[in-house]
Each structure stands twice: as structure tokens, then as C-alpha cells.
Write a protein that holds these residues in place. Structure first.
Motif, PDB file in Angstrom:
ATOM      1  N   ALA A   9      32.124  86.304  98.087  1.00  0.00           N
ATOM      2  CA  ALA A   9      32.608  87.584  98.589  1.00  0.00           C
ATOM      3  C   ALA A   9      31.388  88.451  98.890  1.00  0.00           C
ATOM      4  CB  ALA A   9      33.496  88.251  97.564  1.00  0.00           C
ATOM      5  N   SER A  59      33.275  97.472  96.003  1.00  0.00           N
ATOM      6  CA  SER A  59      33.840  97.029  97.277  1.00  0.00           C
ATOM      7  C   SER A  59      33.819  95.507  97.369  1.00  0.00           C
ATOM      8  CB  SER A  59      33.056  97.639  98.438  1.00  0.00           C
ATOM      9  OG  SER A  59      33.496  97.113  99.658  1.00  0.00           O
ATOM     10  N   ALA A  62      36.527  94.071  95.182  1.00  0.00           N
ATOM     11  CA  ALA A  62      37.823  94.216  95.843  1.00  0.00           C
ATOM     12  C   ALA A  62      37.999  93.159  96.938  1.00  0.00           C
ATOM     13  CB  ALA A  62      37.958  95.618  96.429  1.00  0.00           C
ATOM     14  N   ASN A  63      36.928  92.877  97.676  1.00  0.00           N
ATOM     15  CA  ASN A  63      36.971  91.834  98.704  1.00  0.00           C
ATOM     16  C   ASN A  63      37.245  90.469  98.081  1.00  0.00           C
ATOM     17  OD1 ASN A  63      36.367  93.693 100.669  1.00  0.00           O
ATOM     18  ND2 ASN A  63      34.201  93.155 100.800  1.00  0.00           N
ATOM     19  N   GLU A  65      38.745  89.820  95.236  1.00  0.00           N
ATOM     20  CA  GLU A  65      40.092  89.791  94.673  1.00  0.00           C
ATOM     21  C   GLU A  65      41.157  89.666  95.774  1.00  0.00           C
ATOM     22  OE1 GLU A  65      42.029  92.216  90.909  1.00  0.00           O
ATOM     23  OE2 GLU A  65      40.629  93.218  92.241  1.00  0.00           O
ATOM     24  N   ASN A  66      41.040  90.498  96.801  1.00  0.00           N
ATOM     25  CA  ASN A  66      42.084  90.587  97.821  1.00  0.00           C
ATOM     26  C   ASN A  66      41.980  89.525  98.917  1.00  0.00           C
ATOM     27  OD1 ASN A  66      43.035  92.855  96.453  1.00  0.00           O
ATOM     28  ND2 ASN A  66      41.796  94.244  97.675  1.00  0.00           N
ATOM     29  N   ASN A  67      40.765  89.242  99.373  1.00  0.00           N
ATOM     30  CA  ASN A  67      40.601  88.350 100.523  1.00  0.00           C
ATOM     31  C   ASN A  67      40.328  86.896 100.150  1.00  0.00           C
ATOM     32  OD1 ASN A  67      40.805  90.764 101.869  1.00  0.00           O
ATOM     33  ND2 ASN A  67      38.628  90.944 102.273  1.00  0.00           N
ATOM     34  N   HIS A  68      39.706  86.678  98.991  1.00  0.00           N
ATOM     35  CA  HIS A  68      39.294  85.316  98.629  1.00  0.00           C
ATOM     36  C   HIS A  68      40.023  84.766  97.399  1.00  0.00           C
ATOM     37  CE1 HIS A  68      36.117  85.546 101.621  1.00  0.00           C
ATOM     38  NE2 HIS A  68      35.753  86.704 101.114  1.00  0.00           N
ATOM     39  N   ASN A  69      40.929  85.568  96.811  1.00  0.00           N
ATOM     40  CA  ASN A  69      41.692  85.166  95.613  1.00  0.00           C
ATOM     41  C   ASN A  69      40.794  84.623  94.501  1.00  0.00           C
ATOM     42  OD1 ASN A  69      44.148  85.827  96.899  1.00  0.00           O
ATOM     43  ND2 ASN A  69      44.142  83.847  97.930  1.00  0.00           N
ATOM     44  N   ASP A  71      38.723  85.007  90.761  1.00  0.00           N
ATOM     45  CA  ASP A  71      38.950  85.582  89.437  1.00  0.00           C
ATOM     46  C   ASP A  71      37.829  86.581  89.125  1.00  0.00           C
ATOM     47  OD1 ASP A  71      39.750  86.156  86.895  1.00  0.00           O
ATOM     48  OD2 ASP A  71      39.106  84.251  86.023  1.00  0.00           O
TER      49      ASP A  71
END
Length: 117
Positions: A9, A59, A62-63, A65-69, A71
Motif C-alpha cells: 500500500a 493515509s 487507510a489505503n 485496509e480499504n483498497n488492498h484488504n 491486515d
């Protein structure tokens, strides 16, 4: 068939109004640290760059977590670097009609997070 994809990320801030030299002092503190530890270090670092880098790191998390799933608990700062951006040139008047050049430096900061195996 399970595939292991080591994704990363990224987050980048361009044209941050701070010298890359000042940013490098702060980013050297958090390189190769876990995300939790890095955020704790930045929170208590009394430098102007610490606030910018902290925001950038959040940021990147967050990327991840949200875009790459990914942990969040396993994330660490794999790469972080600050490059020099364009310099804003300004003029300050000095004694006897002289002009003094002021260089307002900028920087581009990039952070790359990866998951620990």
C-alpha cells in the motif's frame, strides 16, 4: 489453490511546503517499524515534519485496509523516502537597495507499507 500475493500500500504527498532535509530526520526514525510503533513515535516527535508524515502514514494505512484488504496489525513501513520538490523563489529587500533571495523549498514524500509474513 491458494496464492500468496505480497501486495503493498502506498501513499504520497507532493509539494509539501517543508524542506526534504528536515523531513528526512523524521522519516529515518520510523523506517522498518510496525505501523503502531511508527504512529507512536511520530505523535511524540517535536518536529514540524512529524505532523505531515503522520497524516501520510494514516493515509497509507487507510489505503491498505480499504483498497488492498490488508491486515492493519501486520503492516510495517517497508519504504519511506523524501525527494526534493521545486523551490519557490522569493525576494526580500535588504539594505542599500540590494535584493536577497529567499528559497522556499518543497518536498515529495512517499511511504510504502507491506505485511509481515
Amino acid at each position: 489453490m491458494e496464492q500468496t500475493v505480497s501486495s503493498e500500500a502506498r501513499a504520497k504527498v507532493s509539494y509539501a511546503r517543508i524542506s526534504s532535509r528536515k523531513v528526512k530526520i523524521v522519516i529515518d526514525l520510523i523506517r522498518n517499524k510496525s505501523v503502531g510503533e511508527a504512529l507512536a513515535i511520530l505523535k511524540f516527535t517535536p518536529k514540524a515534519a512529524a505532523e505531515i508524515v503522520e497524516k501520510l502514514l494514516k493515509s497509507a494505512v487507510a489505503n491498505a485496509e480499504n483498497n488492498h484488504n490488508m491486515d492493519v496489525e501486520k503492516l510495517y513501513v517497508a519504504e519511506i523516502f523524501a525527494n526534493q520538490g521545486p523551490t519557490l523563489k522569493r525576494v526580500q529587500p535588504r539594505a542599500q537597495g540590494r535584493a536577497f533571495r529567499i528559497r522556499k523549498r518543497t518536498s515529495h514524500i512517499t511511504v510504502v507499507l507491506k505485511e509481515k509474513e
